[in-house]
Design a protein around this motif. Structure first.
Motif, PDB file in Angstrom:
ATOM      1  N   ALA A   1      -1.048   6.890  -0.396  1.00  0.00           N
ATOM      2  CA  ALA A   1      -1.017   8.180  -0.839  1.00  0.00           C
ATOM      3  C   ALA A   1      -0.600   8.529  -2.254  1.00  0.00           C
ATOM      4  N   LYS A   2      -1.448   9.564  -2.935  1.00  0.00           N
ATOM      5  CA  LYS A   2      -1.091   9.942  -4.247  1.00  0.00           C
ATOM      6  C   LYS A   2       0.202  10.172  -4.395  1.00  0.00           C
TER       7      LYS A   2
ATOM      8  N   ILE B   1       6.788   3.554  -0.580  1.00  0.00           N
ATOM      9  CA  ILE B   1       5.882   2.576  -0.629  1.00  0.00           C
ATOM     10  C   ILE B   1       6.634   1.127  -0.022  1.00  0.00           C
ATOM     11  N   ALA B   2       7.671   0.755  -0.641  1.00  0.00           N
ATOM     12  CA  ALA B   2       8.434  -0.331   0.124  1.00  0.00           C
ATOM     13  C   ALA B   2       8.793  -0.224   1.275  1.00  0.00           C
ATOM     14  N   LYS B   3       9.474   1.013   1.334  1.00  0.00           N
ATOM     15  CA  LYS B   3      10.275   1.241   2.891  1.00  0.00           C
ATOM     16  C   LYS B   3       8.869   1.297   3.946  1.00  0.00           C
ATOM     17  N   ALA B   4       7.840   1.794   3.537  1.00  0.00           N
ATOM     18  CA  ALA B   4       6.525   2.148   4.452  1.00  0.00           C
ATOM     19  C   ALA B   4       6.121   0.574   4.837  1.00  0.00           C
TER      20      ALA B   4
ATOM     21  N   TRP C   1      -7.650   7.831  -6.609  1.00  0.00           N
ATOM     22  CA  TRP C   1      -6.867   7.355  -5.586  1.00  0.00           C
ATOM     23  C   TRP C   1      -5.516   6.383  -6.259  1.00  0.00           C
ATOM     24  N   LYS C   2      -4.679   6.018  -5.392  1.00  0.00           N
ATOM     25  CA  LYS C   2      -3.657   5.392  -6.040  1.00  0.00           C
ATOM     26  C   LYS C   2      -3.611   3.995  -5.108  1.00  0.00           C
TER      27      LYS C   2
END
Length: 97
Positions: free
Chosen positions: A30-31, A38-41, A76-77
């Protein structure tokens, strides 16, 4: 945001697949997500230990539609996730090697 909203899809290219042997994985994210989210996800979704996260904002490319019309593809990212040495690999990528 929940983990499924942060990590959108894996990036399957020749360059990104070359990093799988070194436990480096590439995802579209997600942008609005930051490196900590991101790391936790990734840890929650794949049950792995993340060492570091690098992010890149990919700008949309100009695409022609006919002779005079044109527009841009979406921006996008991209996240490049490196796992710790003692972490298990992500099974999704193992079947592709």
């Amino acid at each position: 945001m929940i983990a499924q909203d942060i990590v959108i899809r894996p990036i399957i290219t020749e360059k990104s697949m070359s990093g799988v042997l070194n436990k480096v994985y590439t995802f579209e994210v997600a942008k609005s997500a930051n490196k900590i989210e991101i790391a936790k996800a990734c840890e929650e979704l794949f049950k792995v230990e993340v060492a570091k996260v690098n992010t890149v904002s990919v700008h949309g490319k100009f695409r022609r539609q006919g002779r005079n019309n044109g527009g841009y593809s979406k921006s996008w990212k991209k996240a490049i996730v490196t796992l710790k040495e003692n972490s298990k690999p992500i099974e999704f990528f193992e079947g592709m090697m």
